[in-house]
Design a protein around this motif. Structure first.
Motif, PDB file in Angstrom:
ATOM      1  N   GLY A   1     -21.713  49.903 -13.219  1.00 57.63           N
ATOM      2  CA  GLY A   1     -22.711  49.374 -12.286  1.00 57.63           C
ATOM      3  C   GLY A   1     -23.317  48.082 -12.812  1.00 57.63           C
ATOM      4  N   GLY A   2     -23.919  47.316 -11.935  1.00 58.24           N
ATOM      5  CA  GLY A   2     -24.679  46.139 -12.342  1.00 58.24           C
ATOM      6  C   GLY A   2     -23.853  44.988 -12.876  1.00 58.24           C
ATOM      7  N   VAL A   3     -22.566  44.935 -12.504  1.00 56.18           N
ATOM      8  CA  VAL A   3     -21.690  43.871 -13.024  1.00 56.18           C
ATOM      9  C   VAL A   3     -21.522  42.721 -12.035  1.00 56.18           C
ATOM     10  CG1 VAL A   3     -20.388  45.420 -14.525  1.00 56.18           C
ATOM     11  CG2 VAL A   3     -19.596  45.024 -12.192  1.00 56.18           C
ATOM     12  N   GLY A   4     -22.127  42.874 -10.857  1.00 53.97           N
ATOM     13  CA  GLY A   4     -22.030  41.799  -9.861  1.00 53.97           C
ATOM     14  C   GLY A   4     -21.054  42.080  -8.724  1.00 53.97           C
ATOM     15  N   LYS A   5     -20.709  43.344  -8.500  1.00 51.68           N
ATOM     16  CA  LYS A   5     -19.768  43.673  -7.412  1.00 51.68           C
ATOM     17  C   LYS A   5     -20.314  43.243  -6.056  1.00 51.68           C
ATOM     18  CE  LYS A   5     -19.723  48.079  -8.412  1.00 51.68           C
ATOM     19  NZ  LYS A   5     -20.395  48.030  -9.720  1.00 51.68           N
ATOM     20  N   THR A   6     -21.552  43.643  -5.784  1.00 49.35           N
ATOM     21  CA  THR A   6     -22.113  43.362  -4.458  1.00 49.35           C
ATOM     22  C   THR A   6     -22.326  41.857  -4.269  1.00 49.35           C
ATOM     23  OG1 THR A   6     -23.128  45.542  -4.425  1.00 49.35           O
ATOM     24  CG2 THR A   6     -24.055  43.910  -2.932  1.00 49.35           C
ATOM     25  N   THR A   7     -22.801  41.206  -5.322  1.00 48.22           N
ATOM     26  CA  THR A   7     -23.002  39.753  -5.249  1.00 48.22           C
ATOM     27  C   THR A   7     -21.669  39.048  -4.996  1.00 48.22           C
ATOM     28  OG1 THR A   7     -24.778  40.059  -6.863  1.00 48.22           O
ATOM     29  CG2 THR A   7     -24.013  37.804  -6.506  1.00 48.22           C
TER      30      THR A   7
ATOM     31  N   LEU B   1     -22.089  36.962 -14.605  1.00 44.23           N
ATOM     32  CA  LEU B   1     -23.328  37.045 -15.390  1.00 44.23           C
ATOM     33  C   LEU B   1     -23.131  36.470 -16.797  1.00 44.23           C
ATOM     34  CD1 LEU B   1     -24.180  40.492 -13.951  1.00 44.23           C
ATOM     35  CD2 LEU B   1     -25.912  38.709 -14.111  1.00 44.23           C
TER      36      LEU B   1
ATOM     37  N   VAL C   1     -18.748  33.128 -13.647  1.00 47.52           N
ATOM     38  CA  VAL C   1     -19.960  32.905 -12.849  1.00 47.52           C
ATOM     39  C   VAL C   1     -21.142  32.977 -13.810  1.00 47.52           C
ATOM     40  CG1 VAL C   1     -21.386  33.737 -10.949  1.00 47.52           C
ATOM     41  CG2 VAL C   1     -18.887  34.029 -10.848  1.00 47.52           C
ATOM     42  N   PRO C   2     -21.907  31.901 -13.937  1.00 45.39           N
ATOM     43  CA  PRO C   2     -23.010  31.925 -14.903  1.00 45.39           C
ATOM     44  C   PRO C   2     -24.195  32.731 -14.384  1.00 45.39           C
ATOM     45  CG  PRO C   2     -23.043  29.869 -13.668  1.00 45.39           C
ATOM     46  CD  PRO C   2     -21.846  30.643 -13.182  1.00 45.39           C
ATOM     47  N   VAL C   3     -25.043  33.135 -15.306  1.00 42.72           N
ATOM     48  CA  VAL C   3     -26.329  33.714 -14.906  1.00 42.72           C
ATOM     49  C   VAL C   3     -27.076  32.635 -14.130  1.00 42.72           C
ATOM     50  CG1 VAL C   3     -28.559  34.519 -15.770  1.00 42.72           C
ATOM     51  CG2 VAL C   3     -26.454  35.304 -16.858  1.00 42.72           C
ATOM     52  N   ASP C   4     -27.545  32.996 -12.966  1.00 40.20           N
ATOM     53  CA  ASP C   4     -28.246  32.040 -12.109  1.00 40.20           C
ATOM     54  C   ASP C   4     -29.515  32.743 -11.630  1.00 40.20           C
ATOM     55  OD1 ASP C   4     -29.213  30.539  -9.976  1.00 40.20           O
ATOM     56  OD2 ASP C   4     -27.220  30.005  -9.232  1.00 40.20           O
TER      57      ASP C   4
ATOM     58  N   LEU D   1     -30.050  34.443  -8.346  1.00 44.26           N
ATOM     59  CA  LEU D   1     -29.364  35.699  -8.015  1.00 44.26           C
ATOM     60  C   LEU D   1     -29.876  36.874  -8.838  1.00 44.26           C
ATOM     61  CD1 LEU D   1     -25.687  34.350  -8.083  1.00 44.26           C
ATOM     62  CD2 LEU D   1     -27.311  34.276  -6.216  1.00 44.26           C
ATOM     63  N   ARG D   2     -30.860  36.628  -9.703  1.00 43.59           N
ATOM     64  CA  ARG D   2     -31.175  37.641 -10.712  1.00 43.59           C
ATOM     65  C   ARG D   2     -31.887  38.860 -10.160  1.00 43.59           C
ATOM     66  NH1 ARG D   2     -33.692  35.134 -15.596  1.00 43.59           N
ATOM     67  NH2 ARG D   2     -31.581  34.784 -16.311  1.00 43.59           N
ATOM     68  N   ASP D   3     -32.835  38.664  -9.305  1.00 41.92           N
ATOM     69  CA  ASP D   3     -33.659  39.759  -8.832  1.00 41.92           C
ATOM     70  C   ASP D   3     -32.920  40.547  -7.755  1.00 41.92           C
ATOM     71  OD1 ASP D   3     -35.553  41.443  -8.007  1.00 41.92           O
ATOM     72  OD2 ASP D   3     -37.008  39.929  -7.400  1.00 41.92           O
ATOM     73  N   ALA D   4     -32.802  41.869  -7.974  1.00 41.10           N
ATOM     74  CA  ALA D   4     -32.091  42.700  -6.985  1.00 41.10           C
ATOM     75  C   ALA D   4     -32.690  42.511  -5.594  1.00 41.10           C
ATOM     76  CB  ALA D   4     -32.155  44.165  -7.390  1.00 41.10           C
TER      77      ALA D   4
HETATM   78  N1  LIG Z   1     -24.663  35.354 -11.513  1.00 38.95           N
HETATM   79  C1  LIG Z   1     -25.796  36.072 -11.521  1.00 38.95           C
HETATM   80  N2  LIG Z   1     -26.910  35.577 -12.105  1.00 38.95           N
HETATM   81  C2  LIG Z   1     -28.047  36.297 -12.141  1.00 38.95           C
HETATM   82  N3  LIG Z   1     -28.175  37.506 -11.606  1.00 38.95           N
HETATM   83  C3  LIG Z   1     -27.121  38.073 -10.999  1.00 38.95           C
HETATM   84  C4  LIG Z   1     -25.860  37.386 -10.929  1.00 38.95           C
HETATM   85  N4  LIG Z   1     -24.982  38.195 -10.291  1.00 38.95           N
HETATM   86  C5  LIG Z   1     -25.649  39.317  -9.967  1.00 38.95           C
HETATM   87  N5  LIG Z   1     -26.930  39.261 -10.392  1.00 38.95           N
HETATM   88  C6  LIG Z   1     -27.964  40.297 -10.281  1.00 38.95           C
HETATM   89  O1  LIG Z   1     -27.560  41.385 -11.112  1.00 38.95           O
HETATM   90  C7  LIG Z   1     -27.856  42.624 -10.498  1.00 38.95           C
HETATM   91  C8  LIG Z   1     -26.564  43.411 -10.297  1.00 38.95           C
HETATM   92  O2  LIG Z   1     -25.730  42.712  -9.392  1.00 38.95           O
HETATM   93  P1  LIG Z   1     -24.946  43.468  -8.236  1.00 38.95           P
HETATM   94  O3  LIG Z   1     -24.136  42.461  -7.535  1.00 38.95           O
HETATM   95  O4  LIG Z   1     -25.873  44.306  -7.421  1.00 38.95           O
HETATM   96  O5  LIG Z   1     -24.031  44.397  -9.140  1.00 38.95           O
HETATM   97  P2  LIG Z   1     -23.227  45.738  -8.768  1.00 38.95           P
HETATM   98  O6  LIG Z   1     -22.916  45.700  -7.319  1.00 38.95           O
HETATM   99  O7  LIG Z   1     -22.027  45.691  -9.651  1.00 38.95           O
HETATM  100  O8  LIG Z   1     -24.131  46.882  -9.145  1.00 38.95           O
HETATM  101  C9  LIG Z   1     -28.556  42.294  -9.186  1.00 38.95           C
HETATM  102  O9  LIG Z   1     -29.926  42.322  -9.422  1.00 38.95           O
HETATM  103  C10 LIG Z   1     -28.087  40.884  -8.884  1.00 38.95           C
HETATM  104  O10 LIG Z   1     -29.044  40.200  -8.105  1.00 38.95           O
END
Ligand SMILES: Nc1ncnc2c1ncn2[C@@H]1O[C@H](COP(=O)(O)OP(=O)(O)O)[C@@H](O)[C@H]1O
Ligand SMILES: [Mg+2]
Length: 257
Positions: free
Chosen positions: A11-17, A184, A212-215, A218-221
């Motif tokens: 989880g939390g690896v950026g799948k949804t993003t 991330l 994809v860099p930390v941005d 996009l950080r806050d869920a």
């Molecule tokens: N490139 C990024 N930079 C900063 N935050 C990110 C980035 N990609 C995703 N996030 C944040 O990280 C968290 C997990 O991303 P998410 O896409 O929901 O992952 P997953 O679907 O794998 O659980 C979310 O809070 C999202 O906003």
């Protein structure tokens, strides 16, 4: 229609993003795109501000006896050419039913088959668990896209995910090419740089040669919304990742090569 499963058992690896940005990019390039939220946590559904009460119609209906089709469940979004099938919390109960109802593992594949010709791409946002929903996605997908962070633990998770894909490949007797998108990424840490190099070496040809860099945008869920601006380091990176993914040969071309 090409079906891409966006999956990782972590989880939390950026799948949804990743699903959101790739889907938006494909739609902006003029393709007809269907996003399917398979995660009971419904982050993608929330990103499109679909109200959660009363529970919306959506993915769970594909597994019942209602005869719902993807076309009947797809809702329009503010993005032209992009439609969404919402996730419902009831998806969480499916894993239990799966054990007792044979054939449930192919429900999504059947629904996608029925939607042939309506969309150019279907992107499946998978849950982080290897259960019935992920198996449905892997069984139906033409491609696997694995977003992965660049820490040590995530590299183990990636290996697990690719092993699972190979198992599915063997049982369905159809290739499931997997492509890795590093996410991330923090280039200020030595471990990040080291692990990204490792990733590129280990999976050469199957990993997008950037990250994809930390941005902070996009950080806050809570900030993950479909209205996230198309500008910035993250958005730019996803545009380039999509161009790379589209340039990769699909399985049949690979075999023929
Ligand atoms: N490139 C990024 N930079 C900063 N935050 C990110 C980035 N990609 C995703 N996030 C944040 O990280 C968290 C997990 O991303 P998410 O896409 O929901 O992952 P997953 O679907 O794998 O659980 C979310 O809070 C999202 O906003
Ligand atoms: Mg998610």
């Amino acid at each position: 229609m090409q079906v891409w499963a966006i999956a990782n058992q972590k989880g939390g690896v950026g799948k949804t993003t990743t699903t959101l940005f790739l889907g938006r990019g494909l739609a902006q390039a003029g393709h007809r795109v269907l996003l399917i939220d398979l995660d009971p946590h419904a982050s993608l559904t929330r990103a499109f501000a679909v109200p959660s009460a009363p529970p919306p119609s959506g993915t769970h209906d594909l597994f019942g006896s209602s005869g719902a089709t993807l076309a009947s469940l797809a809702r329009s979004t503010d993005i032209e050419g992009l439609k969404l099938v919402a996730a419902q919390p009831a998806l969480a109960t499916l894993e239990r039913r799966g054990a007792t109802q044979p054939g449930l593992g192919l429900a999504l594949g059947r629904a996608l088959h029925g939607a042939h010709g309506l969309y150019d791409y279907a992107l499946l946002d998978c849950p982080p668990t290897l259960g019935l929903l992920m198996i449905n996605a892997l069984a139906a997908a033409d491609r696997l896209v694995v977003p992965t962070q660049t820490d040590q633990l995530a590299l183990h998770g990636l290996a697990d995910m690719l092993r699972t894909a190979e198992m599915v490949e063997r049982s369905r007797r159809r290739p499931l090419p997997g492509f890795v998108v590093p996410t991330l990424y923090d280039r200020r840490t030595r471990a990040g740089i080291h692990n990204l190099d490792l990733l590129h070496d280990r999976y050469e040809g199957r990993v997008w040669p950037h990250a994809v860099p930390v941005d902070t945008r996009l950080r806050d869920a809570n900030a993950l919304t479909a209205a996230v601006p198309p500008t910035g380091r993250g958005a730019d990176a996803y545009r380039r990742a999509l161009t790379w993914l589209l340039a990769q040969p699909d399985a049949s071309q690979r075999q023929a090569a």
